[in-house]
Write an enzyme that holds these catalytic residues in place. Structure first.
Site, PDB file in Angstrom:
ATOM      1  N   CYS A 113       0.423  -1.636  -0.218  1.00  0.00           N
ATOM      2  CA  CYS A 113      -0.071  -0.176   0.017  1.00  0.00           C
ATOM      3  C   CYS A 113       1.020   1.512  -0.035  1.00  0.00           C
ATOM      4  CB  CYS A 113      -1.433   0.113   1.157  1.00  0.00           C
ATOM      5  SG  CYS A 113      -1.836  -1.189   0.865  1.00  0.00           S
ATOM      6  N   HIS A 250      -3.592   7.512   1.768  1.00  0.00           N
ATOM      7  CA  HIS A 250      -4.105   5.870   0.729  1.00  0.00           C
ATOM      8  C   HIS A 250      -5.094   6.162   1.415  1.00  0.00           C
ATOM      9  CE1 HIS A 250      -3.478   2.255   0.472  1.00  0.00           C
ATOM     10  NE2 HIS A 250      -3.871   1.438   1.672  1.00  0.00           N
ATOM     11  N   ASN A 280      -9.621  -0.097  -0.681  1.00  0.00           N
ATOM     12  CA  ASN A 280      -8.874   0.100  -0.415  1.00  0.00           C
ATOM     13  C   ASN A 280      -8.163  -1.200  -1.778  1.00  0.00           C
ATOM     14  OD1 ASN A 280      -6.007  -0.215  -0.433  1.00  0.00           O
ATOM     15  ND2 ASN A 280      -6.315  -1.515   1.510  1.00  0.00           N
TER      16      ASN A 280
HETATM   17  O1  UT7 Z   1      -4.131  -0.645   3.282  1.00  0.00           O
HETATM   18  C1  UT7 Z   1      -3.377  -1.773   4.653  1.00  0.00           C
HETATM   19  C2  UT7 Z   1      -3.214  -1.132   5.646  1.00  0.00           C
HETATM   20  N1  UT7 Z   1      -4.548  -1.748   6.176  1.00  0.00           N
HETATM   21  C3  UT7 Z   1      -5.482  -1.377   6.987  1.00  0.00           C
HETATM   22  O2  UT7 Z   1      -5.257  -0.013   7.574  1.00  0.00           O
HETATM   23  C4  UT7 Z   1      -6.451  -1.866   8.279  1.00  0.00           C
HETATM   24  C5  UT7 Z   1      -6.894  -1.784   8.646  1.00  0.00           C
HETATM   25  N2  UT7 Z   1      -7.328  -2.322  10.270  1.00  0.00           N
HETATM   26  C6  UT7 Z   1      -9.148  -1.854   9.953  1.00  0.00           C
HETATM   27  O3  UT7 Z   1      -9.384  -0.752   9.200  1.00  0.00           O
HETATM   28  C7  UT7 Z   1      -9.973  -2.382  10.656  1.00  0.00           C
HETATM   29  O4  UT7 Z   1      -9.217  -3.131  11.967  1.00  0.00           O
HETATM   30  C8  UT7 Z   1     -11.573  -3.109  10.054  1.00  0.00           C
HETATM   31  C9  UT7 Z   1     -11.637  -2.748   8.776  1.00  0.00           C
HETATM   32  C10 UT7 Z   1      -9.743  -4.394   8.960  1.00  0.00           C
HETATM   33  C11 UT7 Z   1     -11.456  -4.178  10.990  1.00  0.00           C
HETATM   34  O5  UT7 Z   1     -12.112  -2.981  11.673  1.00  0.00           O
HETATM   35  P1  UT7 Z   1     -12.463  -3.257  13.614  1.00  0.00           P
HETATM   36  O6  UT7 Z   1     -13.624  -1.830  13.735  1.00  0.00           O
HETATM   37  O7  UT7 Z   1     -10.543  -3.720  13.847  1.00  0.00           O
HETATM   38  O8  UT7 Z   1     -12.995  -5.195  13.523  1.00  0.00           O
HETATM   39  P2  UT7 Z   1     -12.576  -6.063  14.355  1.00  0.00           P
HETATM   40  O9  UT7 Z   1     -11.715  -6.737  12.998  1.00  0.00           O
HETATM   41  O10 UT7 Z   1     -12.542  -6.028  15.749  1.00  0.00           O
HETATM   42  O11 UT7 Z   1     -13.719  -6.884  14.306  1.00  0.00           O
HETATM   43  C12 UT7 Z   1     -15.079  -6.750  15.159  1.00  0.00           C
HETATM   44  C13 UT7 Z   1     -16.545  -7.880  14.931  1.00  0.00           C
HETATM   45  C14 UT7 Z   1     -15.866  -9.076  15.165  1.00  0.00           C
HETATM   46  O12 UT7 Z   1     -16.223  -9.950  15.561  1.00  0.00           O
HETATM   47  P3  UT7 Z   1     -16.426 -10.351  17.424  1.00  0.00           P
HETATM   48  O13 UT7 Z   1     -15.640 -10.778  17.314  1.00  0.00           O
HETATM   49  O14 UT7 Z   1     -16.385  -8.833  17.604  1.00  0.00           O
HETATM   50  O15 UT7 Z   1     -17.781 -11.397  17.535  1.00  0.00           O
HETATM   51  C15 UT7 Z   1     -15.683  -9.969  13.411  1.00  0.00           C
HETATM   52  O16 UT7 Z   1     -15.348 -11.609  13.488  1.00  0.00           O
HETATM   53  O17 UT7 Z   1     -16.754  -7.426  13.337  1.00  0.00           O
HETATM   54  C16 UT7 Z   1     -16.794  -9.111  12.971  1.00  0.00           C
HETATM   55  N3  UT7 Z   1     -15.942  -9.087  11.450  1.00  0.00           N
HETATM   56  C17 UT7 Z   1     -17.728  -8.849  10.914  1.00  0.00           C
HETATM   57  N4  UT7 Z   1     -18.543  -8.700  11.116  1.00  0.00           N
HETATM   58  C18 UT7 Z   1     -19.754  -8.260  10.184  1.00  0.00           C
HETATM   59  C19 UT7 Z   1     -15.333  -8.817  10.950  1.00  0.00           C
HETATM   60  N5  UT7 Z   1     -15.171  -8.034   9.677  1.00  0.00           N
HETATM   61  C20 UT7 Z   1     -17.264  -8.214   9.369  1.00  0.00           C
HETATM   62  C21 UT7 Z   1     -17.834  -8.286   8.585  1.00  0.00           C
HETATM   63  N6  UT7 Z   1     -18.602  -7.738   9.229  1.00  0.00           N
HETATM   64  N7  UT7 Z   1     -17.334  -7.985   7.160  1.00  0.00           N
END
Ligand code: UT7
Length: 323
Positions: A113, A250, A280
């Protein structure tokens, strides 16, 4: 002193659009979750047989036209990509052929990225060394080909696309009033290799593999590292955040973009956002956003633009330019 002036930009997005509601039919997700956590509403997906080099070539042609130069004028072509057409040769050489650019040098930069910022840094060093006069820098990706479409935590976050800029070597006084790239700063820390990687490759599995990400882990590093490197680049150009007209980050996650702007003290009106419509697109996201803001008249001649990115590696960087 030689510096790299931006003389044109272009972008290309594949025709097919995949909305969050479309994704909710494939994996257990909702439009509400995706918008709230990432700001993404839809993304473009390359057609079958449409390659990274096709996207890159289309963006490059638009940038060349915008700059009023031809491929024959280009003596250096760099493609930032982590989704190359083939393992080798460089996708850039295929773009070189498709553009009919019969001479000069073409190669890829692979910094995920942060690829576009790293490619700008490399291009600028060629220009400063007097080794290139007209440079095409392209970010192009087809992440749809490396997504695990059963993993809701990653497949909803990425899209396909390409963006390009044309740089031209110009004499300057080496001050912040000059046009062009004023500073680029790039860093990496391979200790975080596993936070965002593809679980395949020539040497490891002999397969292309799928993207794997510890989203929270990447998130944890993002805002602090982005704000620090953006400040570093501004200071290297003898500027403060008050001087910046546009922040073009980005486009990975709206929450990261907003938090970084807040930490830098940059007003939200100065933030260029495409993540809602592009998702992204990795190395393509900055040149696509730049292209949009230049073409719709937001970024004007003489404006100071701050670019920043972080991604797999981890690799992160920033650049400051006077448009
Ligand atoms: O370009 C390269 C750089 N990459 C990035 O900058 C990405 C950085 N990270 C992020 O943007 C965020 O961490 C994400 C958008 C990937 C995730 O957001 P989050 O607030 O960190 O959510 P999480 O991973 O902690 O997930 C929270 C909950 C989980 O469920 P439980 O364990 O709380 O029951 C996940 O299983 O959301 C669940 N979950 C989803 N639910 C519905 C994960 N993906 C999804 C989904 N739909 N697509």
């Amino acid at each position: 002193m030689l510096r790299s002036r931006f003389i044109g930009c272009g972008g290309y997005l594949p025709e097919k659009i995949l909305t969050n509601d479309d994704l909710a039919k494939i994996v257990d997700t909702t439009d509400e979750w995706i918008v709230e956590r990432s700001g993404i509403r839809e993304r473009h997906i390359a057609a079958e047989g449409e390659l990274t080099s096709d996207l890159a070539t289309a963006a490059a042609m638009a940038a060349l036209e915008n700059a009023g130069v031809t491929a024959a004028d280009v003596d250096l072509l760099i493609v930032a990509t982590s989704t190359a057409d083939n393992t080798f040769p460089a996708t850039a050489t295929r773009v070189q052929a498709k553009l009919g650019m019969g001479s000069g040098l073409a190669f890829d930069v692979q910094a995920v990225c942060a690829g576009f910022i790293c490619a700008l840094n490399v291009a600028d060093n060629f220009v400063k060394a007097g080794q290139a006069r007209t440079v095409l820098v392209i970010g192009a990706e087809t992440y749809s080909r490396i997504l695990d479409w059963t993993d809701r935590a990653t497949c909803v976050l990425f899209g396909d696309g390409a963006g390009a800029v044309v740089l031209r070597s110009e004499e300057g006084k080496g001050t912040s009033s000059d046009h062009g790239l004023l500073a680029t700063c790039v860093h990496s820390d391979g200790n975080h290799y596993d936070a965002l990687y593809v679980d395949g490759g020539v040497s490891s599995t002999q397969t292309a593999g799928h993207l794997r990400m510890q989203g929270k882990e990447v998130f944890k590093h993002a805002v602090g590292k982005l704000a620090a490197v953006a400040s570093e680049a501004a200071a290297a150009a003898d500027l403060t955040m008050d001087d910046i007209d546009w922040l073009v980050p980005h486009q990975a996650n709206r929450r990261i973009m907003d938090a970084t702007a807040r930490k830098l003290g940059i007003a939200m009106e100065k933030l260029v956002v495409t993540v809602d419509r592009h998702a992204n697109t990795s190395s393509a996201s900055i040149p696509l956003a730049l292209n949009e803001a230049v073409r719709d008249g937001r970024i004007c001649d003489g404006d100071l633009v701050l670019l920043e990115a972080i991604g797999g590696g981890l690799v992160w960087g920033a650049g400051v330019a006077r448009w």
